[in-house]
Design an enzyme around this catalytic site. Structure first.
Site, PDB file in Angstrom:
ATOM      1  N   GLU A 270     -31.096  60.460  33.669  1.00 56.12           N
ATOM      2  CA  GLU A 270     -30.610  61.699  34.269  1.00 56.12           C
ATOM      3  C   GLU A 270     -30.645  62.781  33.215  1.00 56.12           C
ATOM      4  O   GLU A 270     -30.238  62.560  32.080  1.00 56.12           O
ATOM      5  CB  GLU A 270     -29.141  61.576  34.728  1.00 56.12           C
ATOM      6  CG  GLU A 270     -28.877  60.544  35.797  1.00 56.12           C
ATOM      7  CD  GLU A 270     -27.374  60.470  36.174  1.00 56.12           C
ATOM      8  OE1 GLU A 270     -26.587  61.346  35.758  1.00 56.12           O
ATOM      9  OE2 GLU A 270     -27.011  59.522  36.874  1.00 56.12           O
ATOM     10  N   GLU A 320     -24.462  67.088  46.161  1.00 55.86           N
ATOM     11  CA  GLU A 320     -23.723  66.055  46.893  1.00 55.86           C
ATOM     12  C   GLU A 320     -22.261  66.502  47.004  1.00 55.86           C
ATOM     13  O   GLU A 320     -21.543  66.520  46.017  1.00 55.86           O
ATOM     14  CB  GLU A 320     -23.833  64.728  46.138  1.00 55.86           C
ATOM     15  CG  GLU A 320     -25.253  64.189  46.062  1.00 55.86           C
ATOM     16  CD  GLU A 320     -25.360  63.040  45.059  1.00 55.86           C
ATOM     17  OE1 GLU A 320     -24.957  61.923  45.384  1.00 55.86           O
ATOM     18  OE2 GLU A 320     -25.830  63.293  43.929  1.00 55.86           O
ATOM     19  N   GLU A 331     -19.400  68.859  39.391  1.00 56.63           N
ATOM     20  CA  GLU A 331     -20.046  67.618  39.845  1.00 56.63           C
ATOM     21  C   GLU A 331     -20.800  67.739  41.168  1.00 56.63           C
ATOM     22  O   GLU A 331     -21.745  67.007  41.418  1.00 56.63           O
ATOM     23  CB  GLU A 331     -19.023  66.490  39.963  1.00 56.63           C
ATOM     24  CG  GLU A 331     -18.770  65.743  38.663  1.00 56.63           C
ATOM     25  CD  GLU A 331     -19.981  64.968  38.155  1.00 56.63           C
ATOM     26  OE1 GLU A 331     -20.744  64.464  38.973  1.00 56.63           O
ATOM     27  OE2 GLU A 331     -20.144  64.897  36.930  1.00 56.63           O
TER      28      GLU A 331
END
Ligand SMILES: *[C@@H]1O[C@H](CO)[C@@H](O)[C@H](O)[C@H]1NC(C)=O
Ligand SMILES: *[C@@H]1O[C@H](CO)[C@@H](O)[C@H](O)[C@H]1NC(C)=O
Ligand SMILES: *[C@@H]1O[C@H](CO)[C@@H](O)[C@H](O)[C@H]1NC(C)=O
Length: 488
Positions: A270, A320, A331
């Site tokens: 990532e 998300e 996040e």
């Protein structure tokens, strides 16, 4: 017999292609993460089409969702399938469970669905310090059991195991890469894993986040997070480092080398930059970082300690909205694309003709309507605070707060933002805009400036999706060569 001049022609063409492609492979083979912690996920077929139109030839998943894998079938896209941490205990304790996992989630997709599975990611950052060591004892046995199950099923050559680790499993005792070694509290444990990966021809996978360094340390030199060469160089015994990525990567290379595994392949599992939820998380910085990174690795030069192509998966494809915000409000904003597949900033991956990433197509939205605070309600109404808390706890208010996209809103605006988030998450259900009589539905878009009041997309009806025929994807090798020839 063929004319000998014709043979010479073919020879030089073939050698030319080989030479060109050996130069070009690093350019186009960039991967991306596809996470699924969304209240309203895009349908797998829409996402797979996005992957193909943007030239992503590798994708990393966090589980083994059937519909997702099926949609990736016959596309040629290389897939890293994930095993969530909460399955590690079972897989560690039972070779049978590992065999079942492989049979259901690998074998079937390889054979019947034509999915190009190349890796299994066993766990996800299992050694994060916030897990208090809960997965320390289960990760390695689970890795061993999955590897044995892959061998037993005959996939040993096609599918390799790995463990995506956070970059704090290693550190430098001197502050420069040459001081790199594995963290002392898990050193022996790491060596066991690294040795196992090495024996099985598997890669070491690490997630590297300059953004987090900036987030947790206000004194971190901002430019060192980026790739523009504007940071003050960090010198390591005569080698200069101009960005944190290279230095962090080489700290790992040193750690591996010191322990006798200097040639172990490395995958960046990532790497990315969020666009909201923090003062340093915005589309300008995200664009600067992502474009900088893509261009940085495109030349195939690598780092001072490890020259050559860098294998990386961008984080992430789409936002998300159900990710835990325990690490921070950013996040839920890692996507190159928003939750609905719309693009958030320009990014050239070198594969699309438009010069920037291509958004999702065929997305179906709900009605153009929003839930807001009734204009007649007084701002000191005692029902407001509990209603906002209720909405924010169940929906997403991470775009409200200091330095975020909605920080410029007045009180009326940010209360409405919370109400609308809850209303949209509940598919525009009238009941979800009541808030004890404080909410009202409006047809006029309350968005202002950078603060976007979303409209939700239709929930995915699995199994009943349309498929989009797209011509078969060329391999990295061939398409990279064609790209290069086209440029010529
Ligand atoms: C296959 O993967 C899915 C998704 O991660 C999981 O729910 C399921 O339990 C797995 N199958 C087996 C047999 O472990
Ligand atoms: C880790 O420990 C802290 C403090 O003891 C606790 O609050 C937290 O819930 C623990 N986390 C996990 C994943 O066990
Ligand atoms: C909402 O706006 C008010 C007034 O500008 C401000 O004081 C408050 O902190 C904001 N709330 C949030 C969650 O941003």
């Amino acid at each position: 017999m063929a004319d000998s001049r014709e043979n010479v022609g073919w020879f030089s063409l073939v050698f030319g292609m080989l030479w060109l492609s050996s130069m070009m492979i690093p350019v186009s083979c960039i991967g991306v993460n596809w996470g699924s912690q969304c209240s309203h996920p895009l349908s797998p077929n829409i996402v797979v089409r996005m992957l193909r139109e943007n030239g992503f030839q590798k994708v990393k998943l966090f589980d083994a969702d059937y519909a997702t894998l099926r949609a990736l079938g016959k596309t040629g896209i290389e897939v890293m399938v994930g095993i969530p941490n909460d399955m590690l205990l079972t897989l560690a304790n039972s070779p049978k469970a590992a065999e079942k996992w492989v049979s259901q989630n690998i074998s079937e997709h390889l054979s019947s669905n034509g999915v190009n599975i190349r890796y299994v990611a066993v766990g996800n950052e299992p050694f994060l310090e916030t897990y208090n060591g809960s997965f320390l004892r289960t990760t390695f046995p689970a890795l061993q059991n999955i590897q044995s199950a892959l061998m037993k099923a005959g996939h040993g050559n096609q599918v390799k195991v790995t463990v995506p680790l956070n970059a704090d499993v290693y550190a430098s005792s001197t502050g420069v890469p040459s001081g790199g070694d594995f963290r002392s509290d898990i050193h022996d444990y790491m060596i066991q894993i690294v040795k196992f990966l090495s024996v099985n021809g598997a890669p070491f996978t690490v997630n590297i986040y300059p953004f987090i360094s900036l987030y947790i340390d206000p004194n971190f030199p901002v430019e060192y997070a980026f790739f523009d060469g504007n940071a003050q160089a960090v010198s390591d015994g005569g080698t200069n480092y101009y960005n944190m990525f290279d230095a962090n990567y080489d700290t790992l290379v040193w750690a591996l080398q010191k322990n006798g595994f200097g040639n172990l392949p490395i995958i960046i599992g990532e790497i990315g930059w969020p666009t909201d939820g923090d003062i340093h998380a915005n589309p300008t910085y995200a664009q600067k970082f992502m474009q900088g990174f893509v261009s940085h690795i495109a030349n195939g030069k690598g780092t001072p300690m490890r020259p050559g192509p860098i294998d990386a998966y961008l984080f992430s494809l789409i936002d998300e909205d159900e990710k835990s915000i325990q690490p921070g409000n950013f996040e839920r904003h890692w996507g190159i694309f928003a939750f609905d597949g719309s693009s958030k900033y320009q990014l050239s991956l070198g594969m699309s003709t438009s010069g920037s990433v291509v958004p999702a197509r065929g997305v179906i939205y709900e009605e153009r309507q929003w839930c807001v605070l009734k204009p007649s309600v007084k701002l000191d109404d005692s029902r407001i605070a509990p209603s906002v808390s209720y909405a924010c706890a169940r929906a997403d208010c991470t775009s409200l707060g200091y330095g975020t996209s909605c920080s410029g809103m007045d009180a009326q605006g940010n209360i409405s933002y919370a109400f609308n988030s809850y209303y949209q998450k509940n598919d525009q259900d009238d009941e979800a805009c009541k808030f004890s009589g404080l909410g009202a539905i409006t047809k006029s878009d309350p968005s202002r400036g950078t603060c976007k009041f979303v409209i939700m997309i239709e929930p995915t009806l699995s199994g009943s999706e349309k498929t989009f025929p797209i011509p078969g994807l060329l391999s990295c090798f061939v398409s990279a060569t064609i790209l290069f020839l086209t440029i010529l």
